[in-house]
Design a protein around this motif. Structure first.
Motif, mmCIF file in Angstrom:
data_model
loop_
_atom_site.group_PDB
_atom_site.id
_atom_site.type_symbol
_atom_site.label_atom_id
_atom_site.label_comp_id
_atom_site.label_asym_id
_atom_site.label_seq_id
_atom_site.Cartn_x
_atom_site.Cartn_y
_atom_site.Cartn_z
ATOM 1 N N ARG A 1 -3.169 -2.255 11.586
ATOM 2 C CA ARG A 1 -4.482 -1.615 11.500
ATOM 3 C C ARG A 1 -5.203 -1.916 10.190
ATOM 4 N N LYS A 2 -4.438 -2.330 9.166
ATOM 5 C CA LYS A 2 -4.996 -2.543 7.835
ATOM 6 C C LYS A 2 -5.047 -4.015 7.439
ATOM 7 N N SER A 3 -4.650 -4.917 8.358
ATOM 8 C CA SER A 3 -4.496 -6.326 7.985
ATOM 9 C C SER A 3 -5.524 -7.262 8.599
ATOM 10 N N LEU B 1 -10.550 -1.796 -1.701
ATOM 11 C CA LEU B 1 -10.764 -0.985 -0.505
ATOM 12 C C LEU B 1 -9.648 -1.315 0.470
ATOM 13 N N ASP B 2 -9.014 -0.269 0.981
ATOM 14 C CA ASP B 2 -7.965 -0.424 1.991
ATOM 15 C C ASP B 2 -8.615 -0.033 3.324
ATOM 16 N N ILE B 3 -9.238 -1.013 3.959
ATOM 17 C CA ILE B 3 -9.981 -0.737 5.196
ATOM 18 C C ILE B 3 -8.974 -0.533 6.332
ATOM 19 N N HIS C 1 -13.292 3.435 5.243
ATOM 20 C CA HIS C 1 -13.132 2.917 3.876
ATOM 21 C C HIS C 1 -12.115 3.790 3.153
ATOM 22 N N GLU C 2 -11.250 3.185 2.361
ATOM 23 C CA GLU C 2 -10.353 3.931 1.472
ATOM 24 C C GLU C 2 -10.458 3.276 0.098
ATOM 25 N N ALA C 3 -11.110 3.939 -0.835
ATOM 26 C CA ALA C 3 -11.251 3.399 -2.192
ATOM 27 C C ALA C 3 -9.950 3.624 -2.957
ATOM 28 N N GLU C 4 -9.457 2.568 -3.625
ATOM 29 C CA GLU C 4 -8.146 2.680 -4.270
ATOM 30 C C GLU C 4 -8.094 1.899 -5.580
ATOM 31 N N LEU C 5 -7.342 2.442 -6.517
ATOM 32 C CA LEU C 5 -6.977 1.689 -7.716
ATOM 33 C C LEU C 5 -5.899 0.680 -7.327
ATOM 34 N N GLY D 1 0.828 -1.199 0.000
ATOM 35 C CA GLY D 1 0.000 0.000 0.000
ATOM 36 C C GLY D 1 0.862 1.248 0.000
ATOM 37 N N ALA D 2 0.298 2.320 -0.551
ATOM 38 C CA ALA D 2 0.952 3.641 -0.530
ATOM 39 C C ALA D 2 0.222 4.475 0.516
ATOM 40 N N PRO D 3 0.925 4.924 1.550
ATOM 41 C CA PRO D 3 0.229 5.522 2.694
ATOM 42 C C PRO D 3 -0.538 6.802 2.400
HETATM 43 MN MN MN Z 1 -4.838 3.380 1.728
#
Ligand code: MN
Length: 293
Positions: free
Chosen positions: A166-168, A153-155, A122-126, A73-75
């Motif tokens: 936190r993201k895993s 989505l990078d929840i 929610h973080e919507a991402e390509l 991921g890119a922060p």
């Molecule tokens: Mn993200």
């Protein structure tokens, strides 16, 4: 082609509202049939012998890549989201982070919020799917190593632990529904990306607003670690992130790439203070004297 995995590990191509099953060796591959195609470096297979055609609405979609070898991921990679979060750093200053491959969620799946009392966004991402082993890519050759793109989505729990924690959580990386091959995406740096929660628009931006575009991000990531076929790279989220609650439906739509929809549940969530490890008998409770001093 827009490639999907459905009904117990079958590989298909979307054709309008239909799914056409593709011919695959059906070799057991714990990373799924799409990963097998990517890793073989052969073109996507043609239709199966009898080319069974199913209505998309009638199949059970699975994660296109249920077990990527890694998820990066890119922060903070959109100027708008950087302002929203109050930071002033770049990807090169923060580096990229890893998400657990076990955090992948299939399209139509349910995000499980772990805590009853911690904001989870929610973080919507390509998402970029790597097609060829890559190390020390130059930005001008980087896109040659891309197999395709998908919605992600990078929840993220907004608590104090490391990003990778936190993201895993399981279900925290919804992917899909389809992986769209790179030849169908004219420029990953010019795509409209939107997200909705319960039909209300939350994010609406262009990938043009990325701080690091896809080529630069791949160049940076591959300067740190070898990228493998089937690796998934999340490219960051624009402004408009917000908290999720029980019963929400989250939708991501990326121009030329596709659409992803998942739901949210608090079933099994616990108060943050009761999580394992919070009360460690080896550590003195607050206010007591440490006997080792
Ligand atoms: Mn993200």
């Amino acid at each position: 082609m827009r490639l999907v995995v459905f009904d117990g590990g079958r590989l298909g191509a979307l054709d309008g509202d239909d799914v056409v099953e593709l011919r695959t060796a059906r070799l057991p591959d714990h990373r799924g049939p799409l990963h097998a195609v990517i890793a073989s470096r052969s073109p996507a297979p043609g239709p199966a012998a009898h080319a069974p055609r199913r209505r998309l609405a009638e199949v059970r979609l699975e994660a296109p890549l249920p077990q990527p070898s890694k998820i990066l991921g890119a922060p903070v990679n959109y100027l708008s989201h950087r302002n929203e979060m109050g930071g002033h750093h770049t990807v090169a200053a923060l580096g990229v982070f890893l998400k657990a491959p076990s955090s992948v969620l299939a399209p139509g799946g349910t995000i499980r919020l772990p805590y009853t009392d911690q904001r989870t966004d929610h973080e919507a991402e390509l998402a970029v799917v790597i097609g060829r082993t890559a190390r020390n890519l130059s930005p001008d050759r980087a896109l040659e190593h891309v197999f395709g793109y998908t919605c992600a989505l990078d929840i993220t729990v907004r608590s104090g632990e490391e990003r990778s924690t936190r993201k895993s959580f399981d279900t925290f990386t919804p992917l899909g529904a389809a992986v769209t091959t790179a030849d169908e995406v004219s420029d990953p740096g010019r795509l409209r990306i939107r997200s909705w929660v319960n039909g209300a628009l939350r994010q609406d931006a262009s990938t043009q607003d990325m701080i690091y575009g896809v080529p630069e991000l791949l160049a940076y990531a591959s300067s740190v670690m070898t990228l493998w076929p089937g690796d998934v790279i999340l490219t960051g989220t624009p402004a408009g992130v917000g908290p999720l609650t029980h019963g929400d439906t989250v939708t991501v739509d990326i121009e030329q790439v596709g659409r992803l929809e998942v739901t949210v549940s608090t079933a099994g969530a616990i108060p943050y203070a009761t999580r394992p490890g919070e009360r460690n008998p080896r550590l003195a409770p607050p206010g007591s004297r440490d006997p080792t001093i």
